[in-house]
Motif scaffolding. Structure first.
Motif, PDB file in Angstrom:
ATOM      1  N   ALA A 238      -1.541   9.937 -11.998  1.00 24.32           N
ATOM      2  CA  ALA A 238      -0.957   8.922 -12.865  1.00 24.32           C
ATOM      3  C   ALA A 238       0.003   8.007 -12.111  1.00 24.32           C
ATOM      4  O   ALA A 238       0.809   8.459 -11.310  1.00 24.32           O
ATOM      5  N   GLN A 239      -0.085   6.724 -12.380  1.00 28.68           N
ATOM      6  CA  GLN A 239       0.799   5.735 -11.778  1.00 28.68           C
ATOM      7  C   GLN A 239       2.191   5.854 -12.376  1.00 28.68           C
ATOM      8  O   GLN A 239       2.370   5.857 -13.587  1.00 28.68           O
ATOM      9  N   ALA A 240       3.177   5.970 -11.495  1.00 32.21           N
ATOM     10  CA  ALA A 240       4.548   6.154 -11.950  1.00 32.21           C
ATOM     11  C   ALA A 240       5.326   4.843 -11.987  1.00 32.21           C
ATOM     12  O   ALA A 240       6.552   4.835 -12.042  1.00 32.21           O
ATOM     13  N   GLY A 241       4.647   3.723 -11.942  1.00 27.90           N
ATOM     14  CA  GLY A 241       5.307   2.424 -11.899  1.00 27.90           C
ATOM     15  C   GLY A 241       5.801   1.969 -13.251  1.00 27.90           C
ATOM     16  O   GLY A 241       5.917   2.738 -14.196  1.00 27.90           O
ATOM     17  N   THR A 242       6.081   0.689 -13.362  1.00 29.97           N
ATOM     18  CA  THR A 242       6.676   0.128 -14.580  1.00 29.97           C
ATOM     19  C   THR A 242       5.713  -0.845 -15.238  1.00 29.97           C
ATOM     20  O   THR A 242       6.090  -1.947 -15.611  1.00 29.97           O
ATOM     21  N   ILE A 243       4.459  -0.462 -15.374  1.00 31.82           N
ATOM     22  CA  ILE A 243       3.464  -1.307 -16.020  1.00 31.82           C
ATOM     23  C   ILE A 243       3.580  -1.144 -17.526  1.00 31.82           C
ATOM     24  O   ILE A 243       3.529  -0.032 -18.050  1.00 31.82           O
ATOM     25  N   ASP A 244       3.746  -2.261 -18.224  1.00 34.08           N
ATOM     26  CA  ASP A 244       3.914  -2.240 -19.675  1.00 34.08           C
ATOM     27  C   ASP A 244       2.540  -2.208 -20.341  1.00 34.08           C
ATOM     28  O   ASP A 244       1.878  -3.228 -20.483  1.00 34.08           O
ATOM     29  N   THR A 245       2.119  -1.016 -20.747  1.00 32.16           N
ATOM     30  CA  THR A 245       0.841  -0.867 -21.462  1.00 32.16           C
ATOM     31  C   THR A 245       1.099  -0.491 -22.918  1.00 32.16           C
ATOM     32  O   THR A 245       0.327   0.244 -23.521  1.00 32.16           O
ATOM     33  N   SER A 246       2.174  -1.032 -23.464  1.00 32.97           N
ATOM     34  CA  SER A 246       2.568  -0.681 -24.840  1.00 32.97           C
ATOM     35  C   SER A 246       1.517  -1.095 -25.865  1.00 32.97           C
ATOM     36  O   SER A 246       1.485  -0.563 -26.977  1.00 32.97           O
TER      37      SER A 246
ATOM     38  N   GLU B 148     -12.593   8.305   0.510  1.00 31.13           N
ATOM     39  CA  GLU B 148     -11.872   7.038   0.341  1.00 31.13           C
ATOM     40  C   GLU B 148     -11.355   6.888  -1.088  1.00 31.13           C
ATOM     41  O   GLU B 148     -10.243   6.396  -1.303  1.00 31.13           O
ATOM     42  N   ILE B 149     -12.135   7.321  -2.063  1.00 35.69           N
ATOM     43  CA  ILE B 149     -11.654   7.289  -3.441  1.00 35.69           C
ATOM     44  C   ILE B 149     -10.456   8.218  -3.581  1.00 35.69           C
ATOM     45  O   ILE B 149      -9.461   7.891  -4.235  1.00 35.69           O
ATOM     46  N   GLY B 150     -10.521   9.379  -2.942  1.00 31.14           N
ATOM     47  CA  GLY B 150      -9.383  10.292  -2.957  1.00 31.14           C
ATOM     48  C   GLY B 150      -8.148   9.684  -2.331  1.00 31.14           C
ATOM     49  O   GLY B 150      -7.025   9.885  -2.801  1.00 31.14           O
ATOM     50  N   MET B 151      -8.334   8.911  -1.259  1.00 31.02           N
ATOM     51  CA  MET B 151      -7.202   8.229  -0.621  1.00 31.02           C
ATOM     52  C   MET B 151      -6.563   7.243  -1.581  1.00 31.02           C
ATOM     53  O   MET B 151      -5.328   7.095  -1.626  1.00 31.02           O
ATOM     54  N   LEU B 152      -7.387   6.563  -2.373  1.00 30.74           N
ATOM     55  CA  LEU B 152      -6.845   5.648  -3.377  1.00 30.74           C
ATOM     56  C   LEU B 152      -6.093   6.414  -4.465  1.00 30.74           C
ATOM     57  O   LEU B 152      -5.043   5.967  -4.938  1.00 30.74           O
ATOM     58  N   LEU B 153      -6.619   7.568  -4.854  1.00 33.93           N
ATOM     59  CA  LEU B 153      -5.950   8.365  -5.882  1.00 33.93           C
ATOM     60  C   LEU B 153      -4.575   8.843  -5.406  1.00 33.93           C
ATOM     61  O   LEU B 153      -3.653   8.980  -6.214  1.00 33.93           O
ATOM     62  N   MET B 154      -4.447   9.095  -4.104  1.00 33.32           N
ATOM     63  CA  MET B 154      -3.150   9.517  -3.567  1.00 33.32           C
ATOM     64  C   MET B 154      -2.091   8.437  -3.779  1.00 33.32           C
ATOM     65  O   MET B 154      -0.896   8.718  -3.774  1.00 33.32           O
ATOM     66  N   GLN B 155      -2.519   7.191  -3.962  1.00 33.93           N
ATOM     67  CA  GLN B 155      -1.587   6.087  -4.170  1.00 33.93           C
ATOM     68  C   GLN B 155      -1.202   5.916  -5.635  1.00 33.93           C
ATOM     69  O   GLN B 155      -0.510   4.968  -5.994  1.00 33.93           O
ATOM     70  N   LYS B 156      -1.656   6.831  -6.478  1.00 31.89           N
ATOM     71  CA  LYS B 156      -1.322   6.847  -7.905  1.00 31.89           C
ATOM     72  C   LYS B 156      -1.643   5.508  -8.587  1.00 31.89           C
ATOM     73  O   LYS B 156      -0.773   4.859  -9.157  1.00 31.89           O
ATOM     74  N   PRO B 157      -2.894   5.086  -8.550  1.00 28.87           N
ATOM     75  CA  PRO B 157      -3.223   3.783  -9.134  1.00 28.87           C
ATOM     76  C   PRO B 157      -3.203   3.810 -10.653  1.00 28.87           C
ATOM     77  O   PRO B 157      -3.509   4.836 -11.281  1.00 28.87           O
ATOM     78  N   ALA B 158      -2.855   2.690 -11.239  1.00 28.36           N
ATOM     79  CA  ALA B 158      -3.031   2.509 -12.682  1.00 28.36           C
ATOM     80  C   ALA B 158      -4.427   1.984 -12.957  1.00 28.36           C
ATOM     81  O   ALA B 158      -5.002   2.240 -14.015  1.00 28.36           O
ATOM     82  N   LEU B 159      -4.985   1.241 -11.977  1.00 30.39           N
ATOM     83  CA  LEU B 159      -6.312   0.652 -12.109  1.00 30.39           C
ATOM     84  C   LEU B 159      -7.040   0.811 -10.792  1.00 30.39           C
ATOM     85  O   LEU B 159      -6.529   0.451  -9.735  1.00 30.39           O
ATOM     86  N   LEU B 160      -8.250   1.360 -10.861  1.00 25.69           N
ATOM     87  CA  LEU B 160      -9.065   1.607  -9.684  1.00 25.69           C
ATOM     88  C   LEU B 160     -10.330   0.763  -9.782  1.00 25.69           C
ATOM     89  O   LEU B 160     -11.056   0.816 -10.771  1.00 25.69           O
TER      90      LEU B 160
END
Length: 282
Positions: A22-30, A190-202
Motif C-alpha cells: 500500500a502507498q503511504a503517501g498523501t493521495i486524496d482518494t476520498s 520487475e513488477i516486484g521491484m515496482l511493488l517495493m516502491q509502494k505504488p498507488a497506481l501500477l
C-alpha cells in the motif's frame, strides 16, 4: 476537475502481507478514484494522438486497456507518467492523481515519487545482482549514495522483501543472479521491484509479451492477488490474458484513434459491433 472524479530472512514463513504494498503517501482518494483523466487531447504537431479522452480508475481497481496499434495506449501511459508533457506536446484537459495532484505540472521523477510505477514491455533488472538485492535496491527508502553507505536493512524492509518474493513466486530463486532468470521470472521480478516502491497506481505495458502459457497464467493469478492493494492498469494485446484478468466483472476499456471506443465487461466489449469491426475482427 469535478468532485466526482538470510539477509532476506523468513518473515513469517508462507504468510504474505499484501498490506506492505500500500502507498503511504498523501493521495486524496476520498471520492474513491485514484486517477482522473478528463477531456484529454494530445497533439504532436498536426497529429492528434489522443482525442478528448476521459477515463477514471477506481482505488484498488484492475483495469485492462486494449485497442489496435496507434490507438493512443502508449501515449496515454506516457502522459500519466510525465514522459510526455507540455514541453514536448500540445496537451489539453486534465490528468489528476487523486483529487489534488495535477500530473500535467510534474516531471517524471516527481510522478514516480507520488506513487505511480510503470513497467515497459522489456524487463529491466540488475542482472548481476541477486533477485533479493534487486528488490532491496528498488525499495522506496532513501537510496542516495551518502545514505546508502551508512544504511542497514531494517526489519520492515527485510519483511517486505520476503513478502514480495512470495507474492511474485520468486522465493526459490531469491539468491540467484537476476540475469539467470527466465523471461517470465524477470517480468515478475520487475513488477516486484515496482511493488517495493509502494505504488498507488501500477501501469503495465504488455506484461505477458514473450511469456509461455504457463507463465502467462501465473502472472494473471499474481495480478489478481495484488489487485485491491493498489490500482493497476494493464495494456495488453493477449485477449486470453485480458479475459482472465477481467473475469466476469472487471472493466475493459477499448481505445481507437485516441478515444474511448467502448467500455464494459470483457463479454460486453467482445460483442460490441464497433469493437469487432475496428479491432477484434469477425
Amino acid at each position: 476537475m469535478t468532485a466526482t472524479h538470510s539477509d532476506v530472512g523468513d518473515a513469517g514463513g508462507t504468510t504474505t502481507h499484501l498490506a506492505h504494498i500500500a502507498q503511504a503517501g498523501t493521495i486524496d482518494t476520498s471520492h474513491g478514484v485514484v486517477l482522473y483523466v478528463e477531456n484529454l487531447t494530445v497533439k504532436f504537431d498536426a497529429f492528434r494522438a489522443i482525442n478528448d479522452l476521459s477515463l477514471y480508475i477506481q482505488e484498488g481497481e484492475l483495469r485492462c486497456i486494449i485497442g489496435p496499434n496507434g490507438a493512443g495506449k502508449t501515449t496515454l501511459m506516457d502522459v500519466i507518467t510525465g514522459k510526455t508533457g507540455h514541453r514536448n506536446a500540445s496537451i489539453e484537459g486534465q490528468v489528476f492523481l487523486g483529487q489534488t495532484l495535477d500530473l500535467l505540472t510534474m516531471q517524471e521523477p516527481q510522478i514516480a515519487q507520488m506513487g505511480i510505477g510503470r513497467k515497459f514491455q522489456k524487463p529491466s533488472v540488475f542482472e548481476n545482482q541477486p533477485v533479493w538485492e534487486n528488490l532491496y535496491l528498488a525499495d522506496a527508502g532513501d537510496r542516495r549514495w551518502q545514505v546508502a553507505l551508512r544504511a542497514r536493512m531494517t526489519a520492515d524492509v527485510r519483511a517486505r522483501i520476503a513478502d514480495t518474493l512470495t507474492i511474485m513466486k520468486l522465493e526459490e530463486v531469491a539468491y540467484r543472479a537476476a540475469g539467470e532468470l527466465s523471461h517470465g521470472q524477470k517480468q515478475r521480478l520487475e513488477i516486484g521491484m515496482l511493488l517495493m516502491q509502494k505504488p498507488a497506481l501500477l501501469l503495465l505495458d504488455e506484461p505477458v509479451a514473450g511469456m509461455t502459457d504457463r507463465e502467462t497464467a501465473e502472472l494473471a493469478d499474481i495480478l489478481q492477488a495484488i489487485a485491491g492493494t493498489c490500482s493497476i492498469i494493464v495494456v495488453e494485446h493477449d485477449m486470453g490474458f485480458v479475459s482472465t484478468l477481467a473475469g466476469d466483472r472487471g472493466i475493459v476499456t477499448v481505445l481507437a484513434a485516441g478515444s474511448v471506443l467502448a467500455q464494459g465487461t470483457m463479454q460486453q466489449v467482445q460483442q460490441d459491433p464497433d469493437v469487432i469491426e475496428s479491432y477484434l475482427g469477425r
